[in-house]
Scaffold this active site. Structure first.
Site, mmCIF file in Angstrom:
data_model
loop_
_atom_site.group_PDB
_atom_site.id
_atom_site.type_symbol
_atom_site.label_atom_id
_atom_site.label_comp_id
_atom_site.label_asym_id
_atom_site.label_seq_id
_atom_site.Cartn_x
_atom_site.Cartn_y
_atom_site.Cartn_z
ATOM 1 N N HIS A 1 -1.015 16.734 -26.539
ATOM 2 C CA HIS A 1 -1.027 15.299 -26.237
ATOM 3 C C HIS A 1 -2.247 14.560 -26.785
ATOM 4 O O HIS A 1 -2.178 13.352 -26.989
ATOM 5 C CB HIS A 1 -0.921 15.067 -24.733
ATOM 6 C CG HIS A 1 0.451 15.315 -24.181
ATOM 7 N ND1 HIS A 1 1.097 16.533 -24.307
ATOM 8 C CD2 HIS A 1 1.327 14.510 -23.518
ATOM 9 C CE1 HIS A 1 2.289 16.456 -23.740
ATOM 10 N NE2 HIS A 1 2.455 15.248 -23.257
ATOM 11 N N LYS B 1 5.759 23.462 -14.034
ATOM 12 C CA LYS B 1 4.975 22.253 -13.731
ATOM 13 C C LYS B 1 4.574 22.225 -12.257
ATOM 14 O O LYS B 1 3.435 21.886 -11.915
ATOM 15 C CB LYS B 1 5.772 20.990 -14.110
ATOM 16 C CG LYS B 1 4.980 19.725 -13.803
ATOM 17 C CD LYS B 1 5.332 18.534 -14.632
ATOM 18 C CE LYS B 1 4.358 17.395 -14.324
ATOM 19 N NZ LYS B 1 4.611 16.184 -15.058
ATOM 20 N N ARG C 1 0.810 -1.229 0.000
ATOM 21 C CA ARG C 1 0.000 0.000 0.000
ATOM 22 C C ARG C 1 0.846 1.284 0.000
ATOM 23 O O ARG C 1 0.358 2.346 0.353
ATOM 24 C CB ARG C 1 -0.968 0.041 1.178
ATOM 25 C CG ARG C 1 -2.005 -1.058 1.141
ATOM 26 C CD ARG C 1 -3.267 -0.652 1.863
ATOM 27 N NE ARG C 1 -4.288 -1.662 1.672
ATOM 28 C CZ ARG C 1 -4.424 -2.733 2.438
ATOM 29 N NH1 ARG C 1 -3.627 -2.912 3.466
ATOM 30 N NH2 ARG C 1 -5.369 -3.598 2.197
ATOM 31 N N HIS D 1 -0.921 11.471 -28.608
ATOM 32 C CA HIS D 1 -1.129 10.074 -28.195
ATOM 33 C C HIS D 1 -1.714 9.234 -29.333
ATOM 34 O O HIS D 1 -1.414 8.043 -29.454
ATOM 35 C CB HIS D 1 -2.058 10.013 -26.971
ATOM 36 C CG HIS D 1 -1.364 10.414 -25.694
ATOM 37 N ND1 HIS D 1 -2.014 10.592 -24.505
ATOM 38 C CD2 HIS D 1 -0.055 10.668 -25.436
ATOM 39 C CE1 HIS D 1 -1.139 10.934 -23.572
ATOM 40 N NE2 HIS D 1 0.054 10.997 -24.108
ATOM 41 N N GLU E 1 8.766 18.544 -25.128
ATOM 42 C CA GLU E 1 8.040 18.962 -23.917
ATOM 43 C C GLU E 1 8.471 20.374 -23.494
ATOM 44 O O GLU E 1 7.659 21.161 -23.016
ATOM 45 C CB GLU E 1 8.275 17.992 -22.755
ATOM 46 C CG GLU E 1 7.585 16.642 -22.886
ATOM 47 C CD GLU E 1 6.067 16.660 -22.578
ATOM 48 O OE1 GLU E 1 5.536 17.698 -22.139
ATOM 49 O OE2 GLU E 1 5.419 15.619 -22.806
#
Ligand code: GLY
Length: 357
Positions: free
Chosen positions: A250, A229, A117, A254, A181
């Protein structure tokens, strides 16, 4: 050394990002001191291991060497890394370390987020793409037959260590995919709600030094991109709204990657073409004038991003519908609305069919 911090809601999700160009040997020493755990698992890209394995000098029992390429970001490797972690008896107070590009970082982040976890992990990105994008912001995941990153979590690393000397051994195409990018940030920077850096001016002023991989200039360039960012992910960690702007280029990018089986074009090449389409749609919608589109094209050409031949509208729309960016019968597109500004739009399939025709 440049030191940035990401502060996402809770103290637990706050972490430092270090950017430096110190020698690889002293960097490796620093990493070993930072790990400071009894037990740990390092996952390192094969190419990075070949070049820098000796400098890191991790014991082989703690090492998992991952083959290079997007194809490796799969459920099989997810399971293999989990098994190694169990064999090593890692506990939740131990650590995983990802050294390599986005594939390693995304995959290890996903393993770390699910192992018992959640176990701490640190990112050591060694490609420009991973430095400016995937190592920061906590998106983790693997690909499957339906697409890229469709299985994953939001799970922040404990720290990110960047050394721009690693970038000097990237080949030109690998380096340029990261520049894709970087250029994206220049087109979205005013929408990032960050202090003004003027990335566009920085890119113009330092074009030659960036291309010759001057590590001092790369430190500054990465600092600007990551700061943009950080500003976005601090306000919207889970991509409820603002973070979607990081996907500029994108939606179609993609599609290109998927239709060419992630082989023919790099991510940077694909998203630059995605930005071209976004500019085209924005002109059609009257959001920007043609001059801005020409200006953008000049930048793409300056960075030597060639045009990618188009696909049929049907193929494009069918592929877009499967992407995570499609929701409630609508397809999300990030479009330029002014110099260095973008906004989030949603289109129905017929609207989009008309716009991309
Ligand atoms: N790569 C886009 C994001 O991190 O949101």
């Amino acid at each position: 050394m440049i030191n940035l911090n990401v502060n996402i809601n809770s103290k637990e999700k706050t972490y430092p990002i270090y950017i430096d160009n110190e020698s690889i040997d002293s960097f490796c020493e620093k990493i070993k001191i930072s790990i400071n755990k009894k037990n740990f698992l390092v996952v390192i890209s094969e190419k990075v291991y070949r070049l820098y394995g000796k400098a890191f000098n991790f014991p082989s029992k703690n090492l998992f060497v991952l083959k290079d390429g997007e194809r490796e970001k799969n459920i099989k490797n997810y399971k293999k890394i989990l098994d190694r972690a169990f064999k090593l008896n890692l506990t939740r107070s131990d650590m995983m370390i990802a050294i390599g590009g986005g594939v390693v970082g995304d995959l290890v982040g996903f393993v770390a987020s699910t192992y018992m976890r959640g176990i701490d992990f640190i990112q050591i990105p060694t490609t420009l793409l991973a430095c400016v994008d995937s190592s920061v912001g906590g998106k983790t995941g693997i690909d499957n037959a339906f697409g890229k990153n469709l299985v994953g979590t939001f799970y922040q690393p404990k720290a990110v260590f960047i050394n721009t000397n690693f970038l000097t051994t990237l080949d030109e195409r690998q380096f340029k995919t990261g520049l894709g990018e970087v250029v994206k940030y220049a087109f979205i920077e005013k929408s990032c709600k960050c202090q003004e850096f003027n990335l566009t001016n920085f890119l113009n002023e330092h074009f030659d030094k960036i291309f010759s991989k001057n590590t001092k200039i790369l430190n500054e360039l990465i600092k600007i991109c990551i700061s943009l960012k950080i500003s976005v992910v601090e306000k919207d960690e889970k991509e409820g709204n603002l973070r979607k702007i990081l996907n500029f280029g994108h939606t179609y990018g993609h599609v290109i990657e998927k239709l060419t089986h992630y082989k023919k074009y790099t991510h940077g090449e694909a998203i630059i073409e995605g930005m071209r389409l976004a500019f085209h749609i924005s002109v059609k919608k009257g959001f920007i004038d043609k001059n801005y589109e020409f200006y953008a094209e000049d930048i793409f050409k300056k960075y030597k991003f060639k045009q990618i031949p188009s696909f049929s509208s049907d193929k494009i729309l069918d592929t877009m519908k499967l992407d995570k960016k499609a929701s409630k019968e609508k397809i999300t597109f990030i479009l330029p609305t002014d110099y260095s500004k973008v906004e989030i739009f949603e289109f129905t399939e017929p609207e989009l069919a008309d716009l991309i025709s």
